[in-house]
Structures are given as C-alpha cells and as structure tokens.
Design an enzyme around this catalytic site. Structure first.
Site, PDB file in Angstrom:
ATOM      1  N   TYR A  93      -3.080   8.218   4.877  1.00 30.74           N
ATOM      2  CA  TYR A  93      -1.768   7.581   4.815  1.00 30.74           C
ATOM      3  C   TYR A  93      -1.848   6.187   4.187  1.00 30.74           C
ATOM      4  O   TYR A  93      -1.096   5.855   3.267  1.00 30.74           O
ATOM      5  CB  TYR A  93      -1.173   7.501   6.227  1.00 30.74           C
ATOM      6  CG  TYR A  93       0.114   6.736   6.288  1.00 30.74           C
ATOM      7  CD1 TYR A  93       1.284   7.280   5.791  1.00 30.74           C
ATOM      8  CD2 TYR A  93       0.158   5.455   6.829  1.00 30.74           C
ATOM      9  CE1 TYR A  93       2.480   6.569   5.827  1.00 30.74           C
ATOM     10  CE2 TYR A  93       1.343   4.737   6.874  1.00 30.74           C
ATOM     11  CZ  TYR A  93       2.497   5.299   6.369  1.00 30.74           C
ATOM     12  OH  TYR A  93       3.666   4.588   6.399  1.00 30.74           O
ATOM     13  N   ASP A  99      11.392 -10.325  11.029  1.00 31.03           N
ATOM     14  CA  ASP A  99      11.706  -8.927  10.722  1.00 31.03           C
ATOM     15  C   ASP A  99      11.932  -8.759   9.222  1.00 31.03           C
ATOM     16  O   ASP A  99      12.415  -9.663   8.522  1.00 31.03           O
ATOM     17  CB  ASP A  99      12.876  -8.416  11.554  1.00 31.03           C
ATOM     18  CG  ASP A  99      14.220  -8.749  10.977  1.00 31.03           C
ATOM     19  OD1 ASP A  99      14.759  -7.949  10.186  1.00 31.03           O
ATOM     20  OD2 ASP A  99      14.724  -9.832  11.320  1.00 31.03           O
ATOM     21  N   ASP A 106       5.898  -0.183   5.138  1.00 29.39           N
ATOM     22  CA  ASP A 106       5.201   0.734   6.051  1.00 29.39           C
ATOM     23  C   ASP A 106       5.892   0.611   7.403  1.00 29.39           C
ATOM     24  O   ASP A 106       5.405  -0.047   8.316  1.00 29.39           O
ATOM     25  CB  ASP A 106       3.731   0.311   6.113  1.00 29.39           C
ATOM     26  CG  ASP A 106       2.925   1.170   7.059  1.00 29.39           C
ATOM     27  OD1 ASP A 106       3.455   2.186   7.529  1.00 29.39           O
ATOM     28  OD2 ASP A 106       1.765   0.803   7.336  1.00 29.39           O
ATOM     29  N   TYR A 155      -0.508  13.575  11.979  1.00 23.50           N
ATOM     30  CA  TYR A 155       0.944  13.403  11.826  1.00 23.50           C
ATOM     31  C   TYR A 155       1.594  14.781  11.929  1.00 23.50           C
ATOM     32  O   TYR A 155       0.988  15.785  11.532  1.00 23.50           O
ATOM     33  CB  TYR A 155       1.273  12.730  10.489  1.00 23.50           C
ATOM     34  CG  TYR A 155       1.128  11.217  10.507  1.00 23.50           C
ATOM     35  CD1 TYR A 155       0.433  10.572  11.521  1.00 23.50           C
ATOM     36  CD2 TYR A 155       1.682  10.428   9.515  1.00 23.50           C
ATOM     37  CE1 TYR A 155       0.295   9.195  11.543  1.00 23.50           C
ATOM     38  CE2 TYR A 155       1.542   9.036   9.523  1.00 23.50           C
ATOM     39  CZ  TYR A 155       0.844   8.434  10.540  1.00 23.50           C
ATOM     40  OH  TYR A 155       0.708   7.066  10.556  1.00 23.50           O
TER      41      TYR A 155
END
Lengths: 376, 376
Positions: free
Chosen positions: A134, A209, A228, A306
């Site tokens: 990933y 954020d 991500d 996953y």
C-alpha cells in the site's frame, strides 16, 4: 494510512470471535479522529472473557463472544464487511503498547506472521508484513509520474510509511506532512523501522487537519500531493468525518495547491465492494469536472490484510500527458529507481513496471470506470 | 478448479465460527478426491449447536463452536491458514443442494453477495461472483499465448468453468476434459450458468484421473493444456494426493503430450503464503530442468474469496518466444478478443492487457522467482 475497518478482540486467555449482525459495515469504520466504536465493556466469567463492542450511534447492533481456545493466549483482529457478507481475521500474539492520545486509543500488537500491527481506536491501520504494498504504491506511483518532484505534501499517513517512501527520492527538497495526532507519530517513530522519517531535515510536520491546511496552502506550490486518509463513507452511504477530504471543495483546493505539472494521488478504496466502487466513480467525476484534472486513473494494489485482498488509489494529473507512460519515460523511471536502490533505499513491492500494470484492471471494472473512453 | 481450504459451518439457527488450533493448514486441505475432513459430529445444547470437525489423520486437532446469532438463519464458510495466522469467512443464506457421489460430498449454497457457491467435502471450490477471475485467467492466458489453439486438454476443473472459457475460442476443434467425478459434473451442469459446456460437440469427457490420462496421451497432440487441480501439499510439507500432478514425472508426460509450440498452464498457489511460494520455486525449477519448457512464468490473479485475495498460475511454453508479448502479438490478441466479444461470449475479468500485466509481480517476488534473470 488507510484507516481500515477492523474489529479488535482482546482476550487474555482465549481466542475470541466477534460476529456482528448489523446491516452495514459503516459502523465498523474508523471515522477519522472520531471513532465509531465508543465503548468496550470487558466482563470475566471464570476463565472466559466476554467483550462487547458497542456502537453508540449505529442503527445496528453488535454481538461478540469469546470462545474457549486450546491455545493459552491468542488475540485476533476481525473485520467484517456485511455489505458483501465477508470477514477476515488476523492473529496476534502480544500487546506491545496500549496508550491514549487526546484523539484516540493507540495500540501496537505483535503478530507472528504480519510483524508489528498498529491499531487506532480498535481499527487496524498497518502491518509490517504487507504495509509495503500500500505505502510504496501510494508514494512511488505519483512520485515517478512526475519528472522531478521537489515539493511534496503528505496528508494523513500518521504512521510515517508514505512519508519515508517519498523521502527516498533524491529530487525532493521539501515535504509538508499534515496529520492531527502528534502522539501517533511519536509512537510510530519509536516502534516502526521507518520511524526516522520525521528526522529528515527536508520534512516539516504540521499537526492540523488536512482540509484546513490545504485551504490555506500556497497556490501552485506542490509537485506531488499524497492523501493517505481514512474512508469517506460507509456501505449504507453514511457520511464519515473524513468525507470532507473526498469532496468537491477539497479537491479544488488540492488542485490549486499543485504546480502546473502537479500530481495528486489518494487512497480510493476497493473494487470488490459495491459502495466503494460507487465512490470511485463519484470522486473521478468530481476530479474531472470544472476544468480540473485532465487524467484520473484507478490503480490497484494487492494486500492480504485489507478486505478482499485489494485496495486502490486514484492518480490525478493536471496535464494529460503526465499520465501517459511511454518508453522514454519508463527508461527514466528505471534510472531513477536504480539510483534509489544504489542508495540502499530500495523497495520490496513497487517496481517500475507497475507504473503501467497497476492500471490494468479487470475488464468489467475498466468498462465501468472509463466508459466510452475505455480501450482494450 | 482450485480446491480451496475451507471449513464449512452448518447451523440451522445460528451463526457458527470454527477456530482451529492445528499447527498447519494442511489438514484443511482438500486432498484431491480423498478429503481430509472425514467426520463431523453435530451436537445440540439448547439453542446452541456444537460442530466438531475431526481430521482423522492430522496431528493437530480442531475446535469449533457455534455462537448464538441475532440472525435467525446464517451459514458461514470459514477458512483458516494457520501458517500465516489468517482466516476468512463468507456468509451464505441457503442450501440449494446436498448430495454425495462415490467420491465426495457435494453441496451448493446460495450467498447473497457471492451467488452460488460450490462446496465439495466441506471445501469451497468456486463462487459465481468472483469465479470469473480465476477461471478466465486460467483459460485465456494460455489460449491467447498460443497463436491458434486447436486441440486442448483440461485436467481437473470439474465445475466446468475453465472448459467453458476454452470453448469461447473459435480456433478450438477438440477438447479433452479429464475429471474423476461425473456426479460433480452433473450437478454443475444443472446449477451453474456455464453448465452447458459439456454439450459442446467439440468436448470429450473422460472420467479418469489426470495423471494416468496424461501418461497414456498421444505425444505432441495438444496445443494447450490447462491443469486446474487441487493443492499439492500442506504448509508443513505434508504430501496430499494431488501432489502427483506437481511432480517431475507428470510434468514430463505433460511436456511430451504438447505440440512443438505447446503451452501448459496450471494452478500454482499464492504468493503471500511462504510454503506456497516455496512450491512455486520448486515447480518452476522442475519444469525448466531436463531440457523441458523454455519459459515458466508466474502470473497473478486478484480474487476476494481465495486466501489473501490472490492466486496464481505458472504459464509454461515449449518455445521461449511464445512467452514473449510484443506489439504484433498484442494486436492479434486484441483482434481475437474482439471476435469472441462479437460472438457474445465476452469475459468480465480477462482483458488482453493482462496478458502482460499479470506477470508484473511485487518486486521481492520477482527477484526470488527469476533470480539473476530478473529485469526491471
């Protein structure tokens, strides 16, 4: 990092199984920094432990029971995706860390096969064994698509793995890393082999954020942006907090923050889950609308831990030709890749040929994503 | 078909979980036509059911318990691969068929998401939802690698899916299908949409075992051979009955039965399970030894209901150039593919670009498989 939808089991003496009967996997989602699973009550009956994971705001309910095990100590992490009637479990042997930040529970487990496992708010984030797939693909695909990326922004990815891959590129001069929880970063810095990423003098860490950071970012500054982030919504269409990172306004800000030849890559869920697939179609049309990105392509990654063994990303380029791979570009990518390897910073999953192959999907998926633009 | 290592749960009122503590996944293997799981004892305690799956000849033991479920009827099929501490479960809603042939138990379930599920001796073989990936790739990759396959042999694949894909190629004049259990074929003929494959006048069905059939096959007869067989050994190196289909002698017979430009393709397990990976390396060296095949390449398939979401095949060509794809060959493959689609016999997973992409593996896997022959 991809905030996975895992249920975590915590027996001391037993093997645990949790079976949820809720109608949608949404209530198991990691909801950004405001987790869905809000309370856990541990009860002991003799040598048995019973763990109820209570979802305070989901319509469905969850049910869990610890089964006796012949193994004296076995912990399991189970994720169920009720939309497709599928669940998977990984076994872990030891708890290496249990702590709590201002935002969430942070745990690190040891798995005999998968190595260290990072768990935030009872949601598995990453394993050492298959995290390479990933994170290497999230980083190197956009970095290699750009001819010489100097300024990079990483949104999310608090485990540091994407950041560490980005830093392998010698062209990089400046990386802004934006994540909310400094304590997750401190923990990952200590426990994971890629934990020295933040020590690199090219890195500036911002604990804010991502959506507000990008709103105020300098226009045209970044060559590459990697997002991500956690999943945006549940199977039932339930809106999760991270959905702001998948909305039109945010995409516009991302586009504006990129240089003319800029590349944006983001976590874009799984082909095999219908609601995820609908997300892919929706995000792609948002990203292509309003004279924004000229090419938006879904790439695929194989990853055992996953759900369904697959995750994907959407690679967005401001110029159409940036997305096109030809022999000249591939030769340059192979050269750049060799230089990274010669610097002893090689990969284990990413290889230059995946710069093309990752975008070759099952026929039915390509037909749905690209419609009349699909070519064999 | 790939004989998967599933444990099947059969409650009438409850959701069941089985947790095995055996040391190796071997004892869950489908052992060709002699299944490992020889007995099941169902006990009822009030509203609870207890299912013990007993492996009569495995060193380990298994433990299972049915948990009460809020759903009135929920059946689950769970597979655990203890070698990597990983398990996965699919949920099914109805039993469509339960019968027994001379060789094995045959069951067909309905799954809300995965469609019909074929289960032999408590081992899931195929689902309608994601069977396309495995079966289309097993068939079309070797068929397209050959310029004009006329004579084809399918070993195993009693569900008929690979056979039905092979028959989509208009060049095909003759297919020998070799499988042991005529009753499985009768069932699949009735229950699955590809069940008319055996009615094709080009097909000759032989209900014998594959290794003896190939020993007596005419030399140089086949253009393509597809072996869709069960797994050869367990994680602990335990030899399973189908291992004869993965041995030197059998490979020599297969080689001899192929024409000069012949192509052999067979099910070759999963990259993410260490003992499977060792098998890939071993089979590849057997196939390349003794002046046999000139190219043996591992290709990968994404499939949610197979363990770790991935399965692979080894494509073996008598001539090295048969394995090489170039623009001229790809143009021909696209033409042949278009012709199949125009005959309304198109695919949903296989597409011509996978003829190249399927062989682009994670870097570490390619390095181990190809060693000094590896090129970026």
């Amino acid at each position: 990092m991809h905030y996975k939808r895992f249920i975590m089991m915590l027996p001391n003496l037993s093997l645990i199984n949790v079976n949820s009967n809720q109608g949608a996997r949404g209530c198991f989602h990691q909801r950004g920094w405001k987790p869905c699973l809000k309370s856990a009550v541990l009860c002991t009956f003799g040598s048995f432990l019973l763990l109820f994971l209570c979802d305070c705001d989901a319509a469905g309910s969850e049910f869990s029971r610890i089964s006796e095990s012949q193994s004296s100590r076995q912990l399991t992490l189970t994720e169920r995706i009720s939309e497709i009637g599928f669940s998977q479990t990984i076994e872990v042997s030891d708890v290496l860390l249990e702590t709590r930040s201002s935002f969430q529970d942070i745990k690190i487990y040891q798995s005999p096969h998968f190595g260290k496992v990072l768990v935030l708010d009872d949601v598995v984030q990453i394993t050492e064994r298959d995290g390479d797939s990933y994170n290497e693909m999230m980083a190197h695909i956009p970095m290699m698509a750009h001819p010489s990326p100097k300024r990079v922004l990483v949104i999310g990815g608090g485990d540091g793995y994407v950041l560490s891959e980005v830093l392998k590129h010698p062209s990089v001069e400046h990386v802004d890393h934006v994540d909310l929880d400094a304590e997750v970063i401190d923990v990952c810095r200590k426990y994971f082999p890629w934990g020295d990423a933040w020590d690199d003098p090219r890195v500036r860490l911002h604990t804010v954020d991502g959506s507000s950071f990008i709103r105020n970012a300098q226009k045209g500054f970044y060559d590459v942006i990697v997002q991500d982030s956690s999943d945006p919504f549940g199977d039932d269409g339930e809106i999760l907090p991270s959905s702001v990172l998948y909305e039109k306004e945010h995409f516009h800000h991302l586009y504006a923050a990129l240089a003319d030849n800029g590349v944006f890559n983001f976590q874009a869920e799984t082909l095999g889950i219908p609601s995820d697939f609908n997300g892919i179609l929706k995000w792609r049309s948002l990203l292509l609308a309003d004279d924004m990105f000229k090419a938006v392509r879904y790439g695929t990654i194989a990853i055992p831990t996953y759900p369904t063994g697959q995750i994907g990303f959407l690679l967005c380029t401001k110029k159409k030709e940036t997305a096109v791979m030809n022999e000249r570009k591939m030769a340059s990518i192979r050269e750049r890749f060799n230089a990274i390897e010669e610097n002893h910073m090689g990969t284990t999953y990413y290889q230059p040929r995946l710069q093309i192959s990752a975008f070759d999907l099952p026929l039915a998926a390509e037909r749905r994503i690209y419609g009349s633009d699909f070519v064999l």
